[in-house]
Write a protein that holds these residues in place. Structure first.
Motif, PDB file in Angstrom:
ATOM      1  N   ARG A  65       0.703  -1.163  -0.035  1.00 21.12           N
ATOM      2  CA  ARG A  65      -0.056   0.016   0.024  1.00 21.12           C
ATOM      3  C   ARG A  65       0.853   1.402  -0.013  1.00 21.12           C
ATOM      4  NH1 ARG A  65      -2.267   2.050   5.747  1.00 21.12           N
ATOM      5  NH2 ARG A  65       0.005   2.250   5.724  1.00 21.12           N
ATOM      6  N   SER A  89      -6.816   1.192   3.794  1.00 17.67           N
ATOM      7  CA  SER A  89      -6.666  -0.101   3.301  1.00 17.67           C
ATOM      8  C   SER A  89      -5.966  -0.328   2.035  1.00 17.67           C
ATOM      9  CB  SER A  89      -8.002  -0.832   3.348  1.00 17.67           C
ATOM     10  OG  SER A  89      -8.970  -0.376   2.368  1.00 17.67           O
ATOM     11  N   GLU A  91      -6.886  -2.091  -0.601  1.00 15.35           N
ATOM     12  CA  GLU A  91      -7.885  -2.191  -1.622  1.00 15.35           C
ATOM     13  C   GLU A  91      -8.505  -0.731  -1.881  1.00 15.35           C
ATOM     14  OE1 GLU A  91      -9.638  -4.012   1.688  1.00 15.35           O
ATOM     15  OE2 GLU A  91      -7.885  -4.034   0.942  1.00 15.35           O
ATOM     16  N   HIS A  92      -8.629   0.045  -0.865  1.00 13.19           N
ATOM     17  CA  HIS A  92      -9.250   1.190  -0.942  1.00 13.19           C
ATOM     18  C   HIS A  92      -8.135   2.261  -1.678  1.00 13.19           C
ATOM     19  CE1 HIS A  92     -11.430   5.084   1.055  1.00 13.19           C
ATOM     20  NE2 HIS A  92     -11.241   4.996  -0.107  1.00 13.19           N
ATOM     21  N   ALA A  95      -7.835   1.539  -5.257  1.00 16.77           N
ATOM     22  CA  ALA A  95      -9.124   2.111  -5.948  1.00 16.77           C
ATOM     23  C   ALA A  95      -8.806   3.658  -6.156  1.00 16.77           C
ATOM     24  CB  ALA A  95     -10.554   2.060  -5.244  1.00 16.77           C
ATOM     25  N   HIS A 178      -7.715 -14.427  -5.860  1.00 15.57           N
ATOM     26  CA  HIS A 178      -7.100 -13.122  -6.212  1.00 15.57           C
ATOM     27  C   HIS A 178      -6.137 -13.091  -7.471  1.00 15.57           C
ATOM     28  CE1 HIS A 178      -7.820 -12.289  -1.560  1.00 15.57           C
ATOM     29  NE2 HIS A 178      -8.779 -12.556  -2.193  1.00 15.57           N
ATOM     30  N   THR A 196      -8.521  -3.667  -6.084  1.00 14.99           N
ATOM     31  CA  THR A 196      -9.243  -2.524  -5.717  1.00 14.99           C
ATOM     32  C   THR A 196     -10.499  -3.072  -4.928  1.00 14.99           C
ATOM     33  OG1 THR A 196     -10.863  -2.148  -7.561  1.00 14.99           O
ATOM     34  CG2 THR A 196      -8.750  -1.218  -7.774  1.00 14.99           C
ATOM     35  N   GLN A 197     -11.041  -2.269  -4.150  1.00 14.71           N
ATOM     36  CA  GLN A 197     -12.366  -2.515  -3.166  1.00 14.71           C
ATOM     37  C   GLN A 197     -13.477  -2.889  -4.423  1.00 14.71           C
ATOM     38  OE1 GLN A 197     -12.730   1.121  -1.211  1.00 14.71           O
ATOM     39  NE2 GLN A 197     -14.469   1.654  -2.280  1.00 14.71           N
ATOM     40  N   TYR A 200     -12.940  -6.743  -5.068  1.00 17.31           N
ATOM     41  CA  TYR A 200     -13.256  -7.538  -4.174  1.00 17.31           C
ATOM     42  C   TYR A 200     -14.627  -7.784  -4.158  1.00 17.31           C
ATOM     43  CZ  TYR A 200      -8.720  -7.865  -1.826  1.00 17.31           C
ATOM     44  OH  TYR A 200      -7.437  -8.405  -1.556  1.00 17.31           O
ATOM     45  N   PHE A 201     -15.511  -6.280  -4.555  1.00 19.50           N
ATOM     46  CA  PHE A 201     -17.143  -6.740  -4.762  1.00 19.50           C
ATOM     47  C   PHE A 201     -17.226  -7.719  -5.816  1.00 19.50           C
ATOM     48  CE2 PHE A 201     -17.317  -2.138  -2.872  1.00 19.50           C
ATOM     49  CZ  PHE A 201     -16.989  -2.544  -1.602  1.00 19.50           C
ATOM     50  N   ASP A 232      -9.483 -13.015   7.050  1.00 21.62           N
ATOM     51  CA  ASP A 232     -10.668 -13.092   5.890  1.00 21.62           C
ATOM     52  C   ASP A 232     -11.768 -13.434   6.376  1.00 21.62           C
ATOM     53  OD1 ASP A 232     -11.909 -14.264   3.565  1.00 21.62           O
ATOM     54  OD2 ASP A 232     -10.165 -13.854   2.431  1.00 21.62           O
TER      55      ASP A 232
END
Length: 270
Positions: A65, A89, A91-92, A95, A178, A196-197, A200-201, A232
């Motif tokens: 990150r 995070s 993933e954020h 994004a 992943h 990214t978040q 994940y969605f 997780d």
């Protein structure tokens, strides 16, 4: 049987202590019962010490990150005194980076960062365990490279989206929800990296199906979690459900989460 725990004194001389590991002892004692139905789950800790193709050590989630933020979001002058990203995070952060720089440069950078030339010794000996299936949340290909050292060993087959077939003899599925460094720029579910978040969605439904396939025969198998932090929520919810139903299951947590409190948290019925 005990595990070695090394510390270093003020002169950087190693001092070795024997630290009892009841978890490891129990695994060894039950080897004859479960060695033919072994399932292996590898988390980020299983890649500790590995280096990328340039010789740099693979980063942790927080390290990645910070590295991505510095590379894509900061100017050269700002990199000299980077900000503390706090609880942001990975993933954020990805994004935000994707919005600023685009998907291509981000995926390409992470793919190259996790491209490795050689496996660690634990990945090299995995074929000797003859697992029925493997599952990893890691981007690297240490597992695949470890298998390449064994010319006569059946190679695991990478799976990036829910498989149609059930686990069968002669087939070693390698679940990689992943994605993998080799196909970093591909689509999610096609080997492309989940960064990214929003990635994940997009993959949550598929990942759940893959977990169900991987763990569906857990009652007749033994699962070894290697280097996995148990943060997780998908995995945690499955283990919690098993604990609540008080099923007779055998699974083990290996470095770095061999803490008996971590394991008991998911094995003691509520």
């Amino acid at each position: 049987m005990t595990s070695d725990y090394k510390q270093y004194d003020s002169n950087q001389q190693p001092k070795t202590f024997d630290r009892p590991d009841q978890n490891l002892d129990n695994f060894i004692q039950n080897w004859d019962f479960y060695s033919r139905s072994l399932m292996i789950f590898l988390g980020a800790g299983a890649s500790m010490g590995a280096t990328d193709q340039t010789g740099r050590k693979l980063p942790t989630a927080v390290g990645l990150r910070d590295e991505l933020w510095s590379t894509f979001m900061l100017s050269k002058s700002e990199r000299a005194n980077p900000p503390n990203l706090g609880l942001l995070s990975l993933e954020h952060a990805c994004a935000l980076i994707e919005t600023k720089a685009g998907r291509g440069p981000l995926a390409d950078y992470v793919g190259r960062r996790f491209t490795v030339n050689s496996p660690l010794w634990p990945h090299s000996v995995l074929p000797f365990l003859k697992p029925r299936a493997l599952y990893t949340t890691n981007y690297d290909e240490l597992i695949e490279l470890g298998w390449q050292l064994h010319t006569g060993a059946a190679r695991p087959s990478p799976i990036f989206s829910p498989p149609q077939q059930k686990l069968a003899s002669g087939f070693i599925p390698l679940f990689k929800p992943h994605g993998t460094a080799q196909y970093a720029s591909g689509g999610v579910g096609e080997g492309g990296l989940v960064l990214t978040q929003f990635d994940y969605f997009a993959m949550l439904h598929n990942k759940r199906k893959m977990l169900d396939t991987f763990l569906e025969e857990m009652r007749n198998s033994c699962v070894v979690f290697v280097g996995y932090s148990f943060q997780d929520m998908d995995i945690a919810s499955i283990l919690h459900s098993m604990r609540s139903k008080n099923r007779d299951l055998h699974w083990y947590a290996v470095f770095p989460r061999d803490d008996p409190n971590v394991r008991s948290m998911y094995t003691t019925p509520i």
